[in-house]
Write a protein that holds these residues in place. Structure first.
Motif, mmCIF file in Angstrom:
data_model
loop_
_atom_site.group_PDB
_atom_site.id
_atom_site.type_symbol
_atom_site.label_atom_id
_atom_site.label_comp_id
_atom_site.label_asym_id
_atom_site.label_seq_id
_atom_site.Cartn_x
_atom_site.Cartn_y
_atom_site.Cartn_z
ATOM 1 N N ASN A 5 0.853 -1.182 0.000
ATOM 2 C CA ASN A 5 0.000 0.000 0.000
ATOM 3 C C ASN A 5 0.892 1.236 0.000
ATOM 4 O OD1 ASN A 5 -2.631 -1.368 0.582
ATOM 5 N ND2 ASN A 5 -1.470 -2.027 2.359
ATOM 6 N N VAL A 6 0.356 2.323 -0.493
ATOM 7 C CA VAL A 6 1.037 3.611 -0.412
ATOM 8 C C VAL A 6 0.599 4.251 0.908
ATOM 9 C CG1 VAL A 6 1.244 5.891 -1.486
ATOM 10 C CG2 VAL A 6 1.055 3.851 -2.913
ATOM 11 N N VAL A 7 1.530 4.932 1.581
ATOM 12 C CA VAL A 7 1.192 5.590 2.841
ATOM 13 C C VAL A 7 -0.041 6.462 2.617
ATOM 14 C CG1 VAL A 7 1.963 7.327 4.502
ATOM 15 C CG2 VAL A 7 3.508 5.504 3.787
ATOM 16 N N GLY A 8 -1.041 6.285 3.437
ATOM 17 C CA GLY A 8 -2.300 7.016 3.320
ATOM 18 C C GLY A 8 -3.450 6.133 2.861
ATOM 19 N N ASP A 9 -3.150 4.991 2.229
ATOM 20 C CA ASP A 9 -4.188 4.069 1.754
ATOM 21 C C ASP A 9 -4.784 3.269 2.906
ATOM 22 O OD1 ASP A 9 -3.687 4.829 -0.831
ATOM 23 O OD2 ASP A 9 -2.660 2.976 -1.415
ATOM 24 N N TRP A 10 -6.085 3.015 2.811
ATOM 25 C CA TRP A 10 -6.762 2.135 3.760
ATOM 26 C C TRP A 10 -6.636 0.706 3.260
ATOM 27 C CZ3 TRP A 10 -8.512 3.444 8.424
ATOM 28 C CH2 TRP A 10 -8.818 4.785 8.675
ATOM 29 N N GLN A 11 -6.499 -0.241 4.182
ATOM 30 C CA GLN A 11 -6.462 -1.662 3.854
ATOM 31 C C GLN A 11 -7.494 -2.369 4.717
ATOM 32 O OE1 GLN A 11 -4.507 -3.511 1.556
ATOM 33 N NE2 GLN A 11 -5.992 -5.022 2.151
ATOM 34 N N GLU A 12 -8.432 -3.061 4.066
ATOM 35 C CA GLU A 12 -9.487 -3.752 4.807
ATOM 36 C C GLU A 12 -9.086 -5.181 5.114
ATOM 37 O OE1 GLU A 12 -13.446 -3.180 3.441
ATOM 38 O OE2 GLU A 12 -13.033 -1.139 2.783
ATOM 39 N N TYR A 13 -9.603 -5.698 6.224
ATOM 40 C CA TYR A 13 -9.366 -7.082 6.618
ATOM 41 C C TYR A 13 -10.587 -7.908 6.251
ATOM 42 C CZ TYR A 13 -5.199 -5.759 9.198
ATOM 43 O OH TYR A 13 -3.951 -5.312 9.526
ATOM 44 N N ASP A 14 -10.402 -8.878 5.376
ATOM 45 C CA ASP A 14 -11.512 -9.732 4.955
ATOM 46 C C ASP A 14 -12.034 -10.589 6.101
ATOM 47 O OD1 ASP A 14 -11.283 -8.760 2.352
ATOM 48 O OD2 ASP A 14 -9.888 -10.352 1.751
ATOM 49 N N HIS A 16 -12.229 -9.848 9.208
ATOM 50 C CA HIS A 16 -12.905 -9.061 10.249
ATOM 51 C C HIS A 16 -13.762 -8.004 9.547
ATOM 52 C CE1 HIS A 16 -10.356 -11.005 13.178
ATOM 53 N NE2 HIS A 16 -9.295 -10.636 12.489
ATOM 54 N N ALA A 17 -15.019 -8.314 9.367
ATOM 55 C CA ALA A 17 -15.932 -7.468 8.592
ATOM 56 C C ALA A 17 -15.959 -6.032 9.095
ATOM 57 C CB ALA A 17 -17.339 -8.052 8.627
ATOM 58 N N GLY A 18 -15.633 -5.097 8.208
ATOM 59 C CA GLY A 18 -15.707 -3.680 8.505
ATOM 60 C C GLY A 18 -14.450 -3.089 9.121
ATOM 61 N N LEU A 19 -13.474 -3.907 9.466
ATOM 62 C CA LEU A 19 -12.256 -3.407 10.092
ATOM 63 C C LEU A 19 -11.234 -3.049 9.019
ATOM 64 C CD1 LEU A 19 -11.215 -2.985 12.983
ATOM 65 C CD2 LEU A 19 -10.021 -5.160 12.747
ATOM 66 N N ARG A 20 -10.661 -1.857 9.149
ATOM 67 C CA ARG A 20 -9.630 -1.444 8.200
ATOM 68 C C ARG A 20 -8.546 -0.655 8.926
ATOM 69 N NH1 ARG A 20 -12.016 3.089 4.158
ATOM 70 N NH2 ARG A 20 -12.381 4.733 5.669
ATOM 71 N N VAL A 21 -7.375 -0.586 8.299
ATOM 72 C CA VAL A 21 -6.212 0.052 8.916
ATOM 73 C C VAL A 21 -5.463 0.844 7.852
ATOM 74 C CG1 VAL A 21 -4.703 -1.940 8.564
ATOM 75 C CG2 VAL A 21 -4.236 -0.380 10.443
ATOM 76 N N ARG A 22 -4.759 1.878 8.300
ATOM 77 C CA ARG A 22 -3.907 2.628 7.382
ATOM 78 C C ARG A 22 -2.731 3.230 8.132
ATOM 79 N NH1 ARG A 22 -6.098 8.609 5.702
ATOM 80 N NH2 ARG A 22 -6.612 9.292 7.801
ATOM 81 N N VAL A 23 -1.642 3.430 7.393
ATOM 82 C CA VAL A 23 -0.488 4.155 7.878
ATOM 83 C C VAL A 23 -0.554 5.517 7.200
ATOM 84 C CG1 VAL A 23 2.024 4.291 7.872
ATOM 85 C CG2 VAL A 23 0.897 2.084 8.232
ATOM 86 N N HIS A 24 -0.430 6.582 7.963
ATOM 87 C CA HIS A 24 -0.543 7.923 7.388
ATOM 88 C C HIS A 24 0.281 8.909 8.199
ATOM 89 C CE1 HIS A 24 -3.734 9.243 10.380
ATOM 90 N NE2 HIS A 24 -3.739 7.942 10.530
ATOM 91 N N ARG A 25 0.320 10.132 7.729
ATOM 92 C CA ARG A 25 1.075 11.226 8.340
ATOM 93 C C ARG A 25 2.543 10.864 8.576
ATOM 94 N NH1 ARG A 25 -2.478 14.367 12.823
ATOM 95 N NH2 ARG A 25 -4.249 14.865 11.505
ATOM 96 N N LEU A 26 3.172 10.370 7.555
ATOM 97 C CA LEU A 26 4.603 10.103 7.593
ATOM 98 C C LEU A 26 5.289 11.440 7.392
ATOM 99 C CD1 LEU A 26 6.962 8.107 7.578
ATOM 100 C CD2 LEU A 26 6.549 7.770 5.142
ATOM 101 N N GLU A 27 5.920 11.969 8.465
ATOM 102 C CA GLU A 27 6.455 13.323 8.391
ATOM 103 C C GLU A 27 7.655 13.494 9.317
ATOM 104 O OE1 GLU A 27 2.879 15.393 9.334
ATOM 105 O OE2 GLU A 27 3.001 14.940 11.459
ATOM 106 N N PRO A 28 8.507 14.480 9.010
ATOM 107 C CA PRO A 28 9.638 14.760 9.907
ATOM 108 C C PRO A 28 9.117 15.172 11.285
ATOM 109 C CG PRO A 28 9.840 16.003 7.846
ATOM 110 C CD PRO A 28 8.478 15.382 7.857
#
Length: 174
Positions: A5-14, A16-28
């Motif tokens: 995934n690209v930083v900022g994208d949501w990834q859903e877990y098949d 676990h219905a409705g559960l999703r995770v993302r990595v974001h705000r990668l910053e100094p």
């Protein structure tokens, strides 16, 4: 083929219905007080991992040290992770339409920050979910990206992509 995934994208877990995770705000970031010496010669950065529940039931979430791995640079060297100052999700019930966010502080050589890979393995209701990978970078200079595309040979993907984008940006082309 599995693509990160690209930083900022949501990834859903098949599983676990409705559960999703993302990595974001990668910053100094600035080193937290008292960590200046530990990060001598390194550039500090932070990232956030958000778990969101869009399902109908709550999930017990664990996202602690050891469930996150940060690799930097083209060789995938491990970043210095500041576990003491990071904030994790430890046994939190994420109810429907709610979120929980972990904040991770890390440090690495400045020139390695143009390529950062973050791997997350979430624990949901005491079961391990599949690992997910995000990739991104901090401070990729435009001149460096242009030089890489120009130095690539005419048969390379970078050259083909540059030619395609140039053709698309010219007036009169569709």
């Amino acid at each position: 083929m599995y693509e990160p995934n690209v930083v900022g994208d949501w990834q859903e877990y098949d599983e676990h219905a409705g559960l999703r995770v993302r990595v974001h705000r990668l910053e100094p970031a600035e080193p937290p007080r008292g960590r200046d010496e530990a990060a001598a010669g390194l550039s500090y950065f932070s990232l956030r991992v958000t778990v969101e529940n869009r399902g109908a039931r709550h999930y017990g979430i664990h996202l602690e040290d050891g469930q996150l791995d940060v690799r930097v640079g083209p060789d995938g060297e491990g970043a210095f992770i500041d576990w003491r100052n990071s904030q994790f999700i430890e046994g939190f019930d994420v109810h429907p339409l709610r979120r929980a966010t972990a904040v991770l502080y890390a440090a690495a050589p400045q020139d390695a920050l143009t390529h950062i890979d973050i791997q997350v393995q979430l624990r949901v209701d005491e079961e391990w979910a599949d690992r997910r990978l995000w990739t991104g970078g901090i401070g990729v200079p435009e001149a460096m990206a242009t030089a890489t595309a120009v130095s690539a040979g005419p048969g390379s993907l970078a050259h083909q992509l540059t030619a395609y984008l140039k053709d698309q940006s010219e007036p009169g082309t569709a």
